[in-house]
Design a protein around this motif. Structure first.
Motif, mmCIF file in Angstrom:
data_model
loop_
_atom_site.group_PDB
_atom_site.id
_atom_site.type_symbol
_atom_site.label_atom_id
_atom_site.label_comp_id
_atom_site.label_asym_id
_atom_site.label_seq_id
_atom_site.Cartn_x
_atom_site.Cartn_y
_atom_site.Cartn_z
ATOM 1 N N VAL A 109 -16.835 10.216 13.405
ATOM 2 C CA VAL A 109 -15.706 9.749 14.219
ATOM 3 C C VAL A 109 -15.054 8.529 13.562
ATOM 4 O O VAL A 109 -13.824 8.421 13.490
ATOM 5 C CB VAL A 109 -16.178 9.419 15.656
ATOM 6 C CG1 VAL A 109 -15.108 8.653 16.418
ATOM 7 C CG2 VAL A 109 -16.542 10.694 16.402
ATOM 8 N N GLU A 110 -15.902 7.597 13.057
ATOM 9 C CA GLU A 110 -15.359 6.405 12.398
ATOM 10 C C GLU A 110 -14.564 6.786 11.153
ATOM 11 O O GLU A 110 -13.474 6.245 10.905
ATOM 12 C CB GLU A 110 -16.488 5.446 12.021
ATOM 13 C CG GLU A 110 -17.111 4.745 13.219
ATOM 14 C CD GLU A 110 -18.327 3.912 12.850
ATOM 15 O OE1 GLU A 110 -18.764 3.962 11.677
ATOM 16 O OE2 GLU A 110 -18.841 3.209 13.726
ATOM 17 N N LEU A 111 -15.093 7.722 10.360
ATOM 18 C CA LEU A 111 -14.388 8.156 9.155
ATOM 19 C C LEU A 111 -13.075 8.851 9.504
ATOM 20 O O LEU A 111 -12.050 8.631 8.841
ATOM 21 C CB LEU A 111 -15.279 9.093 8.332
ATOM 22 C CG LEU A 111 -16.458 8.428 7.607
ATOM 23 C CD1 LEU A 111 -17.326 9.479 6.924
ATOM 24 C CD2 LEU A 111 -15.972 7.425 6.583
ATOM 25 N N ASP A 112 -13.098 9.693 10.529
ATOM 26 C CA ASP A 112 -11.873 10.372 10.960
ATOM 27 C C ASP A 112 -10.822 9.353 11.404
ATOM 28 O O ASP A 112 -9.636 9.485 11.087
ATOM 29 C CB ASP A 112 -12.160 11.357 12.097
ATOM 30 C CG ASP A 112 -12.922 12.585 11.622
ATOM 31 O OD1 ASP A 112 -12.970 12.820 10.402
ATOM 32 O OD2 ASP A 112 -13.480 13.302 12.480
ATOM 33 N N THR A 113 -11.284 8.334 12.138
ATOM 34 C CA THR A 113 -10.365 7.293 12.610
ATOM 35 C C THR A 113 -9.755 6.537 11.437
ATOM 36 O O THR A 113 -8.544 6.302 11.399
ATOM 37 C CB THR A 113 -11.114 6.318 13.543
ATOM 38 O OG1 THR A 113 -11.682 7.050 14.628
ATOM 39 C CG2 THR A 113 -10.175 5.254 14.086
ATOM 40 N N LYS A 114 -10.602 6.159 10.446
ATOM 41 C CA LYS A 114 -10.098 5.438 9.276
ATOM 42 C C LYS A 114 -9.128 6.312 8.480
ATOM 43 O O LYS A 114 -8.112 5.831 7.982
ATOM 44 C CB LYS A 114 -11.261 4.993 8.388
ATOM 45 C CG LYS A 114 -12.052 3.838 8.974
ATOM 46 C CD LYS A 114 -13.185 3.418 8.074
ATOM 47 C CE LYS A 114 -13.967 2.271 8.692
ATOM 48 N NZ LYS A 114 -15.122 1.894 7.865
ATOM 49 N N PHE A 115 -9.450 7.589 8.352
ATOM 50 C CA PHE A 115 -8.575 8.496 7.610
ATOM 51 C C PHE A 115 -7.208 8.612 8.285
ATOM 52 O O PHE A 115 -6.163 8.559 7.632
ATOM 53 C CB PHE A 115 -9.233 9.870 7.491
ATOM 54 C CG PHE A 115 -8.369 10.895 6.812
ATOM 55 C CD1 PHE A 115 -8.223 10.895 5.443
ATOM 56 C CD2 PHE A 115 -7.688 11.843 7.565
ATOM 57 C CE1 PHE A 115 -7.416 11.829 4.817
ATOM 58 C CE2 PHE A 115 -6.875 12.781 6.947
ATOM 59 C CZ PHE A 115 -6.741 12.771 5.564
ATOM 60 N N LYS A 116 -7.219 8.781 9.616
ATOM 61 C CA LYS A 116 -5.952 8.897 10.342
ATOM 62 C C LYS A 116 -5.149 7.605 10.245
ATOM 63 O O LYS A 116 -3.928 7.632 10.071
ATOM 64 C CB LYS A 116 -6.214 9.254 11.802
ATOM 65 C CG LYS A 116 -6.643 10.700 11.984
ATOM 66 C CD LYS A 116 -6.883 11.036 13.428
ATOM 67 C CE LYS A 116 -7.343 12.490 13.560
ATOM 68 N NZ LYS A 116 -7.675 12.831 14.940
ATOM 69 N N SER A 117 -5.848 6.459 10.330
ATOM 70 C CA SER A 117 -5.166 5.170 10.219
ATOM 71 C C SER A 117 -4.536 5.014 8.837
ATOM 72 O O SER A 117 -3.381 4.585 8.712
ATOM 73 C CB SER A 117 -6.168 4.038 10.479
ATOM 74 O OG SER A 117 -5.559 2.793 10.283
ATOM 75 N N ALA A 118 -5.286 5.375 7.790
ATOM 76 C CA ALA A 118 -4.749 5.295 6.423
ATOM 77 C C ALA A 118 -3.570 6.244 6.248
ATOM 78 O O ALA A 118 -2.587 5.911 5.588
ATOM 79 C CB ALA A 118 -5.850 5.611 5.409
ATOM 80 N N SER A 119 -3.666 7.425 6.841
ATOM 81 C CA SER A 119 -2.575 8.397 6.742
ATOM 82 C C SER A 119 -1.317 7.863 7.415
ATOM 83 O O SER A 119 -0.209 7.975 6.869
ATOM 84 C CB SER A 119 -3.013 9.713 7.383
ATOM 85 O OG SER A 119 -1.985 10.656 7.327
ATOM 86 N N TYR A 120 -1.470 7.251 8.611
ATOM 87 C CA TYR A 120 -0.317 6.672 9.301
ATOM 88 C C TYR A 120 0.285 5.527 8.478
ATOM 89 O O TYR A 120 1.497 5.413 8.346
ATOM 90 C CB TYR A 120 -0.714 6.155 10.692
ATOM 91 C CG TYR A 120 -1.084 7.237 11.666
ATOM 92 C CD1 TYR A 120 -0.459 8.481 11.644
ATOM 93 C CD2 TYR A 120 -2.074 7.039 12.621
ATOM 94 C CE1 TYR A 120 -0.798 9.478 12.539
ATOM 95 C CE2 TYR A 120 -2.429 8.042 13.513
ATOM 96 C CZ TYR A 120 -1.785 9.250 13.462
ATOM 97 O OH TYR A 120 -2.136 10.232 14.355
#
Length: 196
Positions: A109-120
């Motif tokens: 979940v943390e990795l998914d959150t970081k990935f989405k944040s980086a993508s945004y």
């Protein structure tokens, strides 16, 4: 196990031998029921084992002795120490595995959150860069257009001018212009003499 049998008021020919036979039969039934479960069930699911034993004993006693089992409870289960230790260790390992799964899910979940944040953030940076580039292109285009318009206007003004002869200019010369012209010619002559 704890077995409480309530008999109706009736006597048998030999109380001790009849009671012994009933007891042996019930022990045999309990052993058969116990073998249908796995050893681990005695630690994690005693209620199901107790219910199965209670029903089997109750059915047998009702059939052979016209009695009933009011209450049945597994109080203590005795297994070899090594087996009990192995079961305890396996339970600990199960808990560790569940904890590992939970940690893995949390990390995912943390990795998914970081990935989405980086993508945004990447999309924001791209949008800002594209906006800045478009603004620079628009300003440059506007400057080029303005310069072109000025050049065209100056060209049109120069093209509309008429050439006149020197004599024509001298004919329209005012006294102020005459004084200026004479002073400039005098200055030219002085400069020529100095250079020579």
């Amino acid at each position: 196990f704890f077995l409480m049998i309530r008999r109706p008021p009736r006597s048998t020919q030999s109380r001790s031998s009849a009671a012994s036979d009933v007891y042996k039969r019930q022990m045999h039934i309990l052993t058969e029921i116990a073998t249908t479960f796995q050893a681990n069930d005695f630690f994690v699911d005693r209620t199901s084992i107790s219910t199965a034993m209670h029903l089997a004993l109750g059915g047998n006693l009702t059939e052979c002795c016209y009695s009933r089992v009011d209450f049945f409870q597994l109080r203590q289960v005795e297994l070899p120490d090594l087996f009990e230790d192995s079961i305890s260790l396996s339970e600990v390992k199960k808990q560790e595995i569940q904890k590992s799964y939970a940690m893995s899910n949390k990390t995912q979940v943390e990795l998914d959150t970081k990935f989405k944040s980086a993508s945004y953030q990447k999309n924001i940076t791209i949008n800002l860069a594209e906006g800045d580039a478009a603004a620079i292109v628009n300003v440059s285009s506007a400057n080029a257009t303005a310069f072109k318009v000025v050049q065209i206007a100056q060209g049109e003004r120069l093209a509309s001018m008429k050439t006149v002869s020197y004599t024509h200019l001298r004919a329209h010369e005012t006294p102020e212009h005459l004084v200026c012209r004479l002073l400039l010619e005098k200055k030219k002559i002085i400069n020529i003499h100095i250079i020579i």
